[in-house]
Every structure is written in structure tokens, then in C-alpha cells.
Design an enzyme around this catalytic site. Structure first.
Site, PDB file in Angstrom:
ATOM      1  N   SER A 283      73.266   0.901  46.527  1.00 28.01           N
ATOM      2  CA  SER A 283      74.090   2.062  46.897  1.00 28.01           C
ATOM      3  C   SER A 283      75.563   1.886  46.573  1.00 28.01           C
ATOM      4  O   SER A 283      76.424   2.480  47.207  1.00 28.01           O
ATOM      5  CB  SER A 283      73.931   2.383  48.392  1.00 28.01           C
ATOM      6  OG  SER A 283      72.570   2.606  48.715  1.00 28.01           O
ATOM      7  N   ARG A 284      75.851   1.046  45.582  1.00 28.98           N
ATOM      8  CA  ARG A 284      77.225   0.798  45.122  1.00 28.98           C
ATOM      9  C   ARG A 284      78.093   0.094  46.170  1.00 28.98           C
ATOM     10  O   ARG A 284      79.308   0.053  46.036  1.00 28.98           O
ATOM     11  CB  ARG A 284      77.918   2.109  44.680  1.00 28.98           C
ATOM     12  CG  ARG A 284      77.350   2.706  43.381  1.00 28.98           C
ATOM     13  CD  ARG A 284      77.615   1.773  42.221  1.00 28.98           C
ATOM     14  NE  ARG A 284      77.222   2.338  40.937  1.00 28.98           N
ATOM     15  CZ  ARG A 284      76.027   2.194  40.367  1.00 28.98           C
ATOM     16  NH1 ARG A 284      75.080   1.510  41.004  1.00 28.98           N
ATOM     17  NH2 ARG A 284      75.776   2.715  39.196  1.00 28.98           N
ATOM     18  N   LEU A 285      77.479  -0.455  47.208  1.00 33.80           N
ATOM     19  CA  LEU A 285      78.237  -1.195  48.214  1.00 33.80           C
ATOM     20  C   LEU A 285      78.211  -2.680  47.833  1.00 33.80           C
ATOM     21  O   LEU A 285      77.626  -3.526  48.521  1.00 33.80           O
ATOM     22  CB  LEU A 285      77.650  -0.956  49.609  1.00 33.80           C
ATOM     23  CG  LEU A 285      77.756   0.498  50.083  1.00 33.80           C
ATOM     24  CD1 LEU A 285      77.084   0.669  51.435  1.00 33.80           C
ATOM     25  CD2 LEU A 285      79.228   0.915  50.153  1.00 33.80           C
TER      26      LEU A 285
END
Length: 213
Positions: A191-193
Site C-alpha cells: 500500500s505504498r507505506l
């Protein structure tokens, strides 16, 4: 094509990076990650993006090869008359970037570069393949040349010049060593985290901090 680019995405899930399992020296983590990527079988594990600063303060980037790690620094070699060498002579602040997509990892390193000693450059030059040694004499790196034949003629000239003898290192060719003051280790996450862990040099110590993705 625009739709393809907009829709291109990957959910990274191959690893994580925790402050609870970090070495005090960033070079130890770098060497560990480098070995892991080498062990995947990729032949370009030592390829890195070198960014220098031009006279007008604009960036200039190209891929070069990491050729050694010594004295806490990262080593590479080039023609001292090349554009990058001229830029480094005027501004020693440079950046290196490693991108290892198979492990979903990236490393950014910043610091100041210094020339390696003639003896260190000789030692590396002497173990290069003979064709690469000849090539160091052949190419007036970064200069405009009229055609490919110009290089081929110079290859023939220097092959004849050094026939039956060891090829000496030209004075215009040698090594540089980046002495890092900053590392950023990036591990792709879902999730792009992503995980971003930075080491910043302070005197003889390294401060460690996590940054938001």
C-alpha cells in the site's frame, strides 16, 4: 501509452525493515543487502547511479560500477578528464543510488568524494583485463569524436604501442572514494507505506531515524 503508465503499479511484499534489528554502522547493512542482491544471481548488483553537480548547480547522473569498499568508503574508477571528474573536482558532494527491484529495495548514499592514491589506482588497474587497460588509453571520455572508426584506429595504435609489455595506467585514469555522511535504506511495503531508515553522520557517530514514505 499514458493509460499503461498510469495503471502500472506493484504492491511490494517481499520484506520489511525494523529499527529493532539494525546495525550501528550503515556500511554493515549496505554490505549485507549487497550480498543478498548478488546472491539472487543478478549480474548488475554493483551498478549504481552516480549524481554529480555541474557548474550551474544542475544535477548530472549516469550509471557506474562499484568496484570496492575500503576505509568506510565506496570506490569507483573513471577517466579524470571526463565530465563527471571535472564536476567532482569543483564540487566533491555527490550521491549514489542503488536500485534492486528483485528485492524491492533502494539505497541512497550522499557524501564527499576524494581521489584514491596513485598506488591504489595502480593496484586495481593492474588486475583489469588487458582490453580494458587499452581502452583507458583509447577513449578521450566525454569529448565529441567524429565516428566509431576513430576509436578503432586508436585501439590498433595502442595495441601496437604496448605490444609485448604490460600496459601502464595512464595518469588521466584512476579511482575515487565516496566517504558517506548519509544513507537511506528503502524497503518496499504494501500500500505504498514503505520502510525508510536513514543514517546521518554526526562526528564519529551515526544517528538513525525513520522517515515517512
Amino acid at each position: 501509452m499514458d493509460m499503461e503508465l498510469r495503471d502500472a503499479r506493484e504492491d511490494y511484499q517481499k520484506g520489511s525493515l525494523s529499527e529493532n534489528h539494525l546495525p550501528q554502522r550503515p556500511l554493515d547493512l549496505f554490505e549485507s543487502w549487497l550480498k543478498e542482491y548478488k546472491d539472487t544471481g543478478n549480474k548488475d548488483h554493483n551498478a549504481m547511479l552516480l549524481t554529480t553537480v555541474k557548474e550551474d548547480n544542475s544535477p548530472s547522473s549516469r550509471i557506474v560500477l562499484l568496484k570496492g569498499i575500503a576505509k568506510e568508503g565506496l570506490e569507483f574508477y573513471t577517466n579524470y578528464q571526463s565530465n563527471k571528474a571535472k564536476e567532482m573536482s569543483k564540487n566533491p558532494n555527490i550521491g549514489l543510488t542503488f536500485f534492486w527491484p528483485d528485492l524491492e529495495r533502494q539505497i541512497r548514499i550522499e557524501g564527499q568524494v576524494e581521489k584514491m592514491s596513485p598506488e591504489e589506482s595502480d593496484a586495481y588497474f593492474n588486475i583489469r583485463p588487458r582490453a580494458s587497460q587499452i581502452g583507458a588509453w583509447v577513449s578521450p571520455q566525454s569529448e565529441a569524436i567524429k565516428n566509431r572508426e576513430y576509436l578503432e584506429e586508436r585501439i590498433s595504435f595502442f595495441e601496437e604501442k604496448f605490444k609485448g609489455m604490460e600496459v601502464p595506467r595512464p595518469e588521466h585514469w584512476g579511482g575515487y572514494r565516496l566517504m558517506p555522511s548519509f544513507y537511506e535504506f528503502w524497503q518496499g511495503r504494501s500500500s505504498r507505506l514503505h520502510d525508510r531508515i536513514c543514517y546521518k553522520k554526526q562526528d564519529s557517530n551515526w544517528l538513525i531515524e525513520r522517515r515517512a514514505p
